[in-house]
Design a protein around this motif. Structure first.
Motif, PDB file in Angstrom:
ATOM      1  N   ARG A 184      20.491   6.978 -13.573  1.00 38.09           N
ATOM      2  CA  ARG A 184      21.744   7.233 -14.265  1.00 38.09           C
ATOM      3  C   ARG A 184      22.015   8.737 -14.422  1.00 38.09           C
ATOM      4  O   ARG A 184      22.915   9.140 -15.132  1.00 38.09           O
ATOM      5  CB  ARG A 184      21.735   6.582 -15.651  1.00 38.09           C
ATOM      6  N   THR A 185      21.228   9.586 -13.765  1.00 36.38           N
ATOM      7  CA  THR A 185      21.430  11.026 -13.889  1.00 36.38           C
ATOM      8  C   THR A 185      22.617  11.473 -13.062  1.00 36.38           C
ATOM      9  O   THR A 185      23.080  10.780 -12.163  1.00 36.38           O
ATOM     10  CB  THR A 185      20.184  11.797 -13.412  1.00 36.38           C
ATOM     11  N   THR A 186      23.090  12.667 -13.355  1.00 38.45           N
ATOM     12  CA  THR A 186      24.226  13.225 -12.621  1.00 38.45           C
ATOM     13  C   THR A 186      23.867  14.567 -11.996  1.00 38.45           C
ATOM     14  O   THR A 186      24.737  15.372 -11.716  1.00 38.45           O
ATOM     15  CB  THR A 186      25.437  13.419 -13.560  1.00 38.45           C
ATOM     16  N   GLN A 187      22.592  14.812 -11.817  1.00 40.30           N
ATOM     17  CA  GLN A 187      22.193  16.060 -11.193  1.00 40.30           C
ATOM     18  C   GLN A 187      22.612  16.061  -9.733  1.00 40.30           C
ATOM     19  O   GLN A 187      22.420  15.074  -9.026  1.00 40.30           O
ATOM     20  CB  GLN A 187      20.673  16.250 -11.297  1.00 40.30           C
TER      21      GLN A 187
ATOM     22  N   LEU B 182      24.019   5.987 -10.204  1.00 36.54           N
ATOM     23  CA  LEU B 182      24.768   4.818 -10.640  1.00 36.54           C
ATOM     24  C   LEU B 182      26.150   5.238 -11.130  1.00 36.54           C
ATOM     25  O   LEU B 182      26.293   6.171 -11.916  1.00 36.54           O
ATOM     26  CB  LEU B 182      24.011   4.110 -11.763  1.00 36.54           C
ATOM     27  N   PHE B 183      27.175   4.541 -10.653  1.00 32.14           N
ATOM     28  CA  PHE B 183      28.560   4.802 -11.036  1.00 32.14           C
ATOM     29  C   PHE B 183      29.163   3.567 -11.695  1.00 32.14           C
ATOM     30  O   PHE B 183      28.684   2.445 -11.504  1.00 32.14           O
ATOM     31  CB  PHE B 183      29.401   5.185  -9.813  1.00 32.14           C
ATOM     32  N   PHE B 184      30.249   3.786 -12.449  1.00 30.72           N
ATOM     33  CA  PHE B 184      30.879   2.710 -13.198  1.00 30.72           C
ATOM     34  C   PHE B 184      32.398   2.733 -13.034  1.00 30.72           C
ATOM     35  O   PHE B 184      33.000   3.788 -12.800  1.00 30.72           O
ATOM     36  CB  PHE B 184      30.577   2.838 -14.699  1.00 30.72           C
ATOM     37  N   ILE B 185      32.996   1.560 -13.178  1.00 28.47           N
ATOM     38  CA  ILE B 185      34.435   1.414 -13.408  1.00 28.47           C
ATOM     39  C   ILE B 185      34.588   0.522 -14.629  1.00 28.47           C
ATOM     40  O   ILE B 185      34.087  -0.613 -14.648  1.00 28.47           O
ATOM     41  CB  ILE B 185      35.169   0.787 -12.210  1.00 28.47           C
ATOM     42  N   LYS B 186      35.262   1.027 -15.661  1.00 24.57           N
ATOM     43  CA  LYS B 186      35.499   0.260 -16.875  1.00 24.57           C
ATOM     44  C   LYS B 186      36.955   0.430 -17.288  1.00 24.57           C
ATOM     45  O   LYS B 186      37.413   1.558 -17.505  1.00 24.57           O
ATOM     46  CB  LYS B 186      34.581   0.721 -18.010  1.00 24.57           C
ATOM     47  N   ARG B 187      37.669  -0.666 -17.384  1.00 25.63           N
ATOM     48  CA  ARG B 187      39.079  -0.594 -17.799  1.00 25.63           C
ATOM     49  C   ARG B 187      39.625  -1.982 -18.102  1.00 25.63           C
ATOM     50  O   ARG B 187      39.080  -2.994 -17.655  1.00 25.63           O
ATOM     51  CB  ARG B 187      39.936   0.044 -16.711  1.00 25.63           C
ATOM     52  N   ASN B 188      40.727  -2.001 -18.837  1.00 24.32           N
ATOM     53  CA  ASN B 188      41.460  -3.247 -19.072  1.00 24.32           C
ATOM     54  C   ASN B 188      42.448  -3.445 -17.930  1.00 24.32           C
ATOM     55  O   ASN B 188      43.156  -2.508 -17.540  1.00 24.32           O
ATOM     56  CB  ASN B 188      42.207  -3.190 -20.406  1.00 24.32           C
ATOM     57  N   SER B 189      42.505  -4.649 -17.413  1.00 21.37           N
ATOM     58  CA  SER B 189      43.401  -4.951 -16.303  1.00 21.37           C
ATOM     59  C   SER B 189      44.731  -5.476 -16.805  1.00 21.37           C
ATOM     60  O   SER B 189      44.776  -6.430 -17.597  1.00 21.37           O
ATOM     61  CB  SER B 189      42.762  -5.994 -15.375  1.00 21.37           C
TER      62      SER B 189
ATOM     63  N   GLU C  16      34.452  -4.372 -15.684  1.00 24.01           N
ATOM     64  CA  GLU C  16      33.265  -3.552 -15.913  1.00 24.01           C
ATOM     65  C   GLU C  16      32.322  -3.734 -14.722  1.00 24.01           C
ATOM     66  O   GLU C  16      31.623  -4.741 -14.605  1.00 24.01           O
ATOM     67  CB  GLU C  16      32.564  -3.955 -17.206  1.00 24.01           C
ATOM     68  N   ALA C  17      32.341  -2.748 -13.826  1.00 22.97           N
ATOM     69  CA  ALA C  17      31.564  -2.848 -12.601  1.00 22.97           C
ATOM     70  C   ALA C  17      30.615  -1.670 -12.468  1.00 22.97           C
ATOM     71  O   ALA C  17      30.883  -0.577 -12.973  1.00 22.97           O
ATOM     72  CB  ALA C  17      32.487  -2.910 -11.382  1.00 22.97           C
ATOM     73  N   GLN C  18      29.516  -1.912 -11.777  1.00 23.62           N
ATOM     74  CA  GLN C  18      28.543  -0.871 -11.479  1.00 23.62           C
ATOM     75  C   GLN C  18      28.382  -0.747  -9.972  1.00 23.62           C
ATOM     76  O   GLN C  18      28.433  -1.740  -9.237  1.00 23.62           O
ATOM     77  CB  GLN C  18      27.183  -1.194 -12.103  1.00 23.62           C
ATOM     78  N   CYS C  19      28.176   0.472  -9.521  1.00 20.49           N
ATOM     79  CA  CYS C  19      28.051   0.744  -8.095  1.00 20.49           C
ATOM     80  C   CYS C  19      26.963   1.789  -7.891  1.00 20.49           C
ATOM     81  O   CYS C  19      26.826   2.729  -8.683  1.00 20.49           O
ATOM     82  CB  CYS C  19      29.380   1.252  -7.538  1.00 20.49           C
ATOM     83  N   LYS C  20      26.193   1.599  -6.841  1.00 21.31           N
ATOM     84  CA  LYS C  20      25.130   2.546  -6.534  1.00 21.31           C
ATOM     85  C   LYS C  20      25.319   3.095  -5.131  1.00 21.31           C
ATOM     86  O   LYS C  20      25.460   2.333  -4.171  1.00 21.31           O
ATOM     87  CB  LYS C  20      23.764   1.869  -6.662  1.00 21.31           C
ATOM     88  N   GLN C  21      25.353   4.415  -5.009  1.00 21.21           N
ATOM     89  CA  GLN C  21      25.475   5.045  -3.705  1.00 21.21           C
ATOM     90  C   GLN C  21      24.106   5.100  -3.036  1.00 21.21           C
ATOM     91  O   GLN C  21      23.126   5.534  -3.622  1.00 21.21           O
ATOM     92  CB  GLN C  21      26.053   6.457  -3.832  1.00 21.21           C
ATOM     93  N   THR C  22      24.040   4.632  -1.793  1.00 20.80           N
ATOM     94  CA  THR C  22      22.795   4.646  -1.030  1.00 20.80           C
ATOM     95  C   THR C  22      23.035   5.366   0.297  1.00 20.80           C
ATOM     96  O   THR C  22      24.144   5.820   0.583  1.00 20.80           O
ATOM     97  CB  THR C  22      22.299   3.213  -0.752  1.00 20.80           C
ATOM     98  N   SER C  23      22.009   5.432   1.108  1.00 20.15           N
ATOM     99  CA  SER C  23      22.130   6.085   2.417  1.00 20.15           C
ATOM    100  C   SER C  23      23.050   5.306   3.351  1.00 20.15           C
ATOM    101  O   SER C  23      23.521   5.846   4.358  1.00 20.15           O
ATOM    102  CB  SER C  23      20.744   6.226   3.059  1.00 20.15           C
TER     103      SER C  23
ATOM    104  N   VAL D 195      27.048   0.265  -2.928  1.00 20.45           N
ATOM    105  CA  VAL D 195      26.702  -1.122  -3.247  1.00 20.45           C
ATOM    106  C   VAL D 195      27.246  -1.478  -4.625  1.00 20.45           C
ATOM    107  O   VAL D 195      26.816  -0.917  -5.645  1.00 20.45           O
ATOM    108  CB  VAL D 195      25.184  -1.338  -3.228  1.00 20.45           C
ATOM    109  N   VAL D 196      28.224  -2.393  -4.666  1.00 21.24           N
ATOM    110  CA  VAL D 196      28.700  -2.935  -5.940  1.00 21.24           C
ATOM    111  C   VAL D 196      27.659  -3.946  -6.394  1.00 21.24           C
ATOM    112  O   VAL D 196      27.292  -4.866  -5.658  1.00 21.24           O
ATOM    113  CB  VAL D 196      30.076  -3.604  -5.793  1.00 21.24           C
ATOM    114  N   LEU D 197      27.160  -3.772  -7.617  1.00 22.04           N
ATOM    115  CA  LEU D 197      25.984  -4.504  -8.054  1.00 22.04           C
ATOM    116  C   LEU D 197      26.298  -5.891  -8.604  1.00 22.04           C
ATOM    117  O   LEU D 197      27.348  -6.117  -9.226  1.00 22.04           O
ATOM    118  CB  LEU D 197      25.243  -3.697  -9.127  1.00 22.04           C
ATOM    119  N   GLU D 198      25.376  -6.783  -8.340  1.00 20.41           N
ATOM    120  CA  GLU D 198      25.433  -8.122  -8.920  1.00 20.41           C
ATOM    121  C   GLU D 198      25.550  -8.021 -10.436  1.00 20.41           C
ATOM    122  O   GLU D 198      24.900  -7.197 -11.065  1.00 20.41           O
ATOM    123  CB  GLU D 198      24.163  -8.886  -8.554  1.00 20.41           C
ATOM    124  N   GLY D 199      26.394  -8.854 -11.020  1.00 16.38           N
ATOM    125  CA  GLY D 199      26.631  -8.820 -12.462  1.00 16.38           C
ATOM    126  C   GLY D 199      27.881  -8.058 -12.844  1.00 16.38           C
ATOM    127  O   GLY D 199      28.303  -8.106 -14.012  1.00 16.38           O
ATOM    128  N   SER D 200      28.482  -7.354 -11.884  1.00 11.73           N
ATOM    129  CA  SER D 200      29.734  -6.644 -12.169  1.00 11.73           C
ATOM    130  C   SER D 200      30.857  -7.648 -12.442  1.00 11.73           C
ATOM    131  O   SER D 200      30.925  -8.708 -11.823  1.00 11.73           O
ATOM    132  CB  SER D 200      30.119  -5.756 -10.976  1.00 11.73           C
TER     133      SER D 200
END
Length: 303
Positions: free
Chosen positions: A184-187, A194-201, A209-216, A220-225
């Motif tokens: 969850r660092t931003t260095q 880990l990135f997030f999108i949170k908003r009312n539609s 409320e979604a989570q996404c992880k940048q990989t090589s 990847v939008v994560l399960e549970g979003s």
């Protein structure tokens, strides 16, 4: 500590789309990548008359999804082994989807029925768990009865196989996300932030409320979003189709990890509309992906 590996690729036909032999330093295994149309042209490769395990790779006609069948073949009295099994598959209507085969055997002919049964079982389980490909086997292969010593030896063979088959272009054994806790660092330069999108539609009147992880490989939008279940007219056609096929429950909860090549497609998948992923995806501190990429580029400037 992860160490480097030396892999040798031999282009049997002199061009990258043809047959390829792959060997790894200090490994008794050997792999052959053979296009379906070249199966009958490979009778002169004597190692393919031995026992071995094989993968049949292809794509579905309707959805263009990657598929694989994992099998094994023992050496026969007529000196026909794994290659003969591939020839038999070419004649089977149920397996007309595959276009390339990857075969694993050994340079010292050390595989017996027990070894190939164990390997076939383990490869099936790993491929099914990672869910990169649709595994076409109807049943889980039997594991066979191996001693602890032999199992340790075969697990080492599997480790090398994972390296080789990935090098040949098939990520069948590579998970979408690396093991360990989500970072969850931003260095600048941090791996897999880990990135997030949170908003009312406004469309669905629900909270996104979604989570996404940048990989090589991408994003990847994560399960549970929790995603927006309502499509906007502006949603890209490709993303709309992905949303239709994705595993999402009635509450909009994603039931699987989904890989996208771009952050914008990942954001569009979540929001159900056209989106700029570089500004939509934000860290827990509120920094956008665009901000982090700018910081990274600035940190690499040499004065």
């Amino acid at each position: 500590m992860v160490r480097g590996k030396t892999i040798q690729l031999f282009l049997i036909d002199g061009e990258p789309k043809g047959r390829i032999k792959c060997t790894l330093a200090n490994w008794t295994g050997v792999a052959y990548k053979i296009p379906r149309i070249n199966i009958e042209h490979s009778r002169d490769i004597h190692l393919l008359s031995q026992s071995g395990v094989y993968f049949l790779f292809g794509r579905t006609d309707d959805t263009d999804e990657e598929v694989v069948y994992i099998g094994q073949a023992g050496a026969r009295k007529n000196n026909e082994g794994v290659l003969n099994r591939l020839s038999e598959h070419k004649k089977t209507i149920e397996k007309d989807y595959w276009t390339e085969a990857v075969v694993f055997t050994t340079t010292n002919n050390s595989f017996g029925p027990t070894e190939i049964s164990y390997l076939e079982n383990q490869f099936y389980l790993m491929a099914s768990q990672n869910k990169r490909f649709i595994v076409k086997n109807n049943l889980e292969p039997t594991i066979g009865n191996v001693t602890e010593e032999k199992e340790s030896e075969l697990q080492e063979f599997i480790d090398y196989t994972k390296i080789v088959i990935g090098t040949l272009g098939y990520k069948i054994f590579e998970p979408l996300l690396s093991n360990g806790n989500l970072d969850r660092t931003t260095q600048p330069g941090s791996d897999e932030v880990l990135f997030f999108i949170k908003r009312n539609s406004r469309k669905s009147k629900s909270f996104i409320e979604a989570q996404c992880k940048q990989t090589s490989e991408g994003f990847v939008v994560l399960e549970g979003s929790r995603i927006d279940m309502v499509d906007s007219p502006s949603i890209p056609k490709k993303v709309k189709e992905i949303r239709r096929k994705a595993k999402i429950d009635v509450n909009g909860i994603l039931q699987e990890d989904k890989l996208f090549k771009s952050p914008s497609y990942a954001a569009s998948f979540v929001l159900g509309s056209s989106a700029n992923g570089k500004t939509e995806w934000r860290t827990i501190e509120g920094k956008s992906l665009n901000d982090l990429e700018f910081e990274l580029s600035e940190s690499k400037i040499i004065f």
